[in-house]
Scaffold this motif. Structure first.
Motif, PDB file in Angstrom:
ATOM      1  N   PHE A  31       2.159   3.204 -14.115  1.00  0.00           N
ATOM      2  CA  PHE A  31       2.386   2.132 -15.231  1.00  0.00           C
ATOM      3  C   PHE A  31       2.089   3.001 -16.515  1.00  0.00           C
ATOM      4  O   PHE A  31       2.580   2.993 -17.199  1.00  0.00           O
ATOM      5  N   LEU A  32       0.996   3.805 -16.532  1.00  0.00           N
ATOM      6  CA  LEU A  32       0.865   4.799 -17.763  1.00  0.00           C
ATOM      7  C   LEU A  32       2.216   5.721 -18.032  1.00  0.00           C
ATOM      8  O   LEU A  32       2.527   6.024 -19.463  1.00  0.00           O
ATOM      9  N   SER A  33       2.575   6.101 -17.078  1.00  0.00           N
ATOM     10  CA  SER A  33       3.807   7.161 -16.806  1.00  0.00           C
ATOM     11  C   SER A  33       4.914   6.444 -17.055  1.00  0.00           C
ATOM     12  O   SER A  33       5.892   7.355 -17.560  1.00  0.00           O
ATOM     13  N   LEU A  34       5.143   5.282 -16.914  1.00  0.00           N
ATOM     14  CA  LEU A  34       6.446   4.230 -17.207  1.00  0.00           C
ATOM     15  C   LEU A  34       6.548   3.705 -18.911  1.00  0.00           C
ATOM     16  O   LEU A  34       7.352   3.035 -19.197  1.00  0.00           O
TER      17      LEU A  34
ATOM     18  N   LEU B  24      -6.431   0.990  -8.894  1.00  0.00           N
ATOM     19  CA  LEU B  24      -6.946   1.246  -9.731  1.00  0.00           C
ATOM     20  C   LEU B  24      -6.542   2.251 -10.639  1.00  0.00           C
ATOM     21  O   LEU B  24      -5.808   2.145 -11.209  1.00  0.00           O
ATOM     22  N   GLN B  25      -7.199   3.553 -10.359  1.00  0.00           N
ATOM     23  CA  GLN B  25      -7.071   4.895 -10.879  1.00  0.00           C
ATOM     24  C   GLN B  25      -5.165   4.944 -11.239  1.00  0.00           C
ATOM     25  O   GLN B  25      -4.837   4.999 -11.548  1.00  0.00           O
ATOM     26  N   ARG B  26      -4.801   5.064  -9.693  1.00  0.00           N
ATOM     27  CA  ARG B  26      -3.456   4.642  -9.253  1.00  0.00           C
ATOM     28  C   ARG B  26      -2.389   4.453  -9.915  1.00  0.00           C
ATOM     29  O   ARG B  26      -1.500   4.601 -10.208  1.00  0.00           O
ATOM     30  N   LEU B  27      -2.858   3.377  -9.692  1.00  0.00           N
ATOM     31  CA  LEU B  27      -1.875   1.552 -10.400  1.00  0.00           C
ATOM     32  C   LEU B  27      -2.123   2.322 -12.096  1.00  0.00           C
ATOM     33  O   LEU B  27      -0.518   2.144 -12.458  1.00  0.00           O
ATOM     34  N   LEU B  28      -2.844   2.076 -12.403  1.00  0.00           N
ATOM     35  CA  LEU B  28      -3.251   2.780 -13.934  1.00  0.00           C
ATOM     36  C   LEU B  28      -2.184   3.869 -14.147  1.00  0.00           C
ATOM     37  O   LEU B  28      -1.380   4.080 -15.215  1.00  0.00           O
TER      38      LEU B  28
ATOM     39  N   GLU C  46       4.977  -7.041  -7.802  1.00  0.00           N
ATOM     40  CA  GLU C  46       3.825  -6.606  -7.442  1.00  0.00           C
ATOM     41  C   GLU C  46       2.034  -6.457  -7.881  1.00  0.00           C
ATOM     42  O   GLU C  46       1.354  -6.587  -7.607  1.00  0.00           O
ATOM     43  N   LEU C  47       2.936  -4.934  -7.861  1.00  0.00           N
ATOM     44  CA  LEU C  47       1.514  -3.762  -7.877  1.00  0.00           C
ATOM     45  C   LEU C  47       0.928  -3.698  -9.227  1.00  0.00           C
ATOM     46  O   LEU C  47      -0.374  -3.382  -9.591  1.00  0.00           O
ATOM     47  N   ARG C  48       1.867  -4.519 -10.604  1.00  0.00           N
ATOM     48  CA  ARG C  48       1.374  -4.931 -11.300  1.00  0.00           C
ATOM     49  C   ARG C  48       0.258  -6.002 -11.682  1.00  0.00           C
ATOM     50  O   ARG C  48      -0.376  -5.669 -12.612  1.00  0.00           O
ATOM     51  N   CYS C  49       0.449  -6.994 -10.699  1.00  0.00           N
ATOM     52  CA  CYS C  49      -0.383  -8.234 -10.814  1.00  0.00           C
ATOM     53  C   CYS C  49      -1.772  -7.821 -10.618  1.00  0.00           C
ATOM     54  O   CYS C  49      -2.069  -8.420 -10.525  1.00  0.00           O
ATOM     55  N   ARG C  50      -1.113  -6.923  -9.632  1.00  0.00           N
ATOM     56  CA  ARG C  50      -2.562  -5.730  -8.813  1.00  0.00           C
ATOM     57  C   ARG C  50      -4.067  -5.120 -10.218  1.00  0.00           C
ATOM     58  O   ARG C  50      -5.141  -4.717  -9.596  1.00  0.00           O
TER      59      ARG C  50
ATOM     60  N   ALA D 149       0.635  -1.199  -0.008  1.00  0.00           N
ATOM     61  CA  ALA D 149      -0.421  -0.143   0.420  1.00  0.00           C
ATOM     62  C   ALA D 149       0.511   1.458  -0.043  1.00  0.00           C
ATOM     63  O   ALA D 149       0.511   2.276  -0.906  1.00  0.00           O
ATOM     64  N   ALA D 150       1.859   1.329   0.721  1.00  0.00           N
ATOM     65  CA  ALA D 150       2.606   2.360   0.944  1.00  0.00           C
ATOM     66  C   ALA D 150       3.809   3.095  -0.522  1.00  0.00           C
ATOM     67  O   ALA D 150       3.538   4.161  -1.181  1.00  0.00           O
ATOM     68  N   ALA D 151       3.567   1.790  -0.930  1.00  0.00           N
ATOM     69  CA  ALA D 151       4.472   1.843  -2.329  1.00  0.00           C
ATOM     70  C   ALA D 151       3.262   2.260  -3.138  1.00  0.00           C
ATOM     71  O   ALA D 151       3.697   2.938  -4.178  1.00  0.00           O
ATOM     72  N   GLU D 152       2.582   1.741  -3.577  1.00  0.00           N
ATOM     73  CA  GLU D 152       1.660   2.733  -4.280  1.00  0.00           C
ATOM     74  C   GLU D 152       1.138   3.612  -4.169  1.00  0.00           C
ATOM     75  O   GLU D 152       0.974   4.957  -5.205  1.00  0.00           O
ATOM     76  N   THR D 153       1.382   4.833  -3.127  1.00  0.00           N
ATOM     77  CA  THR D 153       0.915   5.698  -2.644  1.00  0.00           C
ATOM     78  C   THR D 153       2.231   6.579  -2.549  1.00  0.00           C
ATOM     79  O   THR D 153       2.524   7.715  -3.500  1.00  0.00           O
TER      80      THR D 153
END
Length: 190
Positions: free
Chosen positions: A112-115, A105-109, A60-64, A17-21
């Motif tokens: 990854f879209l920024s990368l 999911l919005q944050r994760l996208l 790990e985040l990518r898998c989510r 959760a911290a990594a996502e944030t």
């Protein structure tokens, strides 16, 4: 004090959760494992016990990330091109609705879209099996469309699937950066 498996799992969840944030707030390249440990309120040792590197956390985040489901038991059994097209559109719309209602999911996208397309200093981001499955399902549907269409296809099924994927990514990028909900009209085929 002996730590239980439940304690370890709670720590792992807090780190993810911290990594996502932190990735969302500062970007992947500007984030350090120390920053993630501080955000998760765990020691660096605890973080390294669960994840060897920043790229492991990213994986790990990518898998989510959930992706559209284009599954159909046998695409060649589809009655018409319009039936297959409706399946593609409805699958994408269902996924967009899911994204609209899931802030994580919005944050994760956005992470990854920024990368996308970056290679300098960033470990190669592996595409998840789920995403590969969705890509293959979509390509299989376009293959059937190519076979059933009246006019010969200028593009291969893989090229069409790739174009749809990039169109959806572009739509999401613009939408998520504007932080406004998108509303797409219902589209029906005649």
């Amino acid at each position: 004090m002996k730590r239980t498996r439940q304690d370890a799992e709670k720590t792992r969840i807090a780190i993810i959760a911290a990594a996502e944030t932190v990735f969302y707030r500062h970007g992947y390249h500007q984030t350090t494992l120390e920053t993630i440990a501080r955000e998760a309120r765990v020691s660096r040792g605890a973080l390294y016990w669960h994840f060897d590197s920043k790229s492991m956390l990213l994986a790990e985040l990518r898998c989510r990330i959930e992706v559209p489901n284009f599954a159909i038991s046998n695409p060649k059994d589809a009655v018409s091109v319009s039936e297959i097209s409706e399946l593609i559109v409805s699958s994408i719309m269902a996924w967009i609705t899911l994204v609209q209602n899931d802030r994580s999911l919005q944050r994760l996208l956005l992470i990854f879209l920024s990368l996308e397309g970056q290679s300098s200093g960033c470990d190669k981001i592996q595409i998840s099996n789920t995403e590969k499955d969705a890509d293959n399902q979509l390509a299989a549907l376009f293959e059937v469309i190519n076979l059933k269409a009246d006019n010969p296809a200028n593009l291969s099924a893989l090229q069409k699937a790739s174009q749809i994927k990039w169109l959806v990514k572009s739509l999401c990028w613009g939408w998520l950066h504007s932080d406004k909900l998108i509303t797409l009209p219902l589209y029906t085929y005649e």
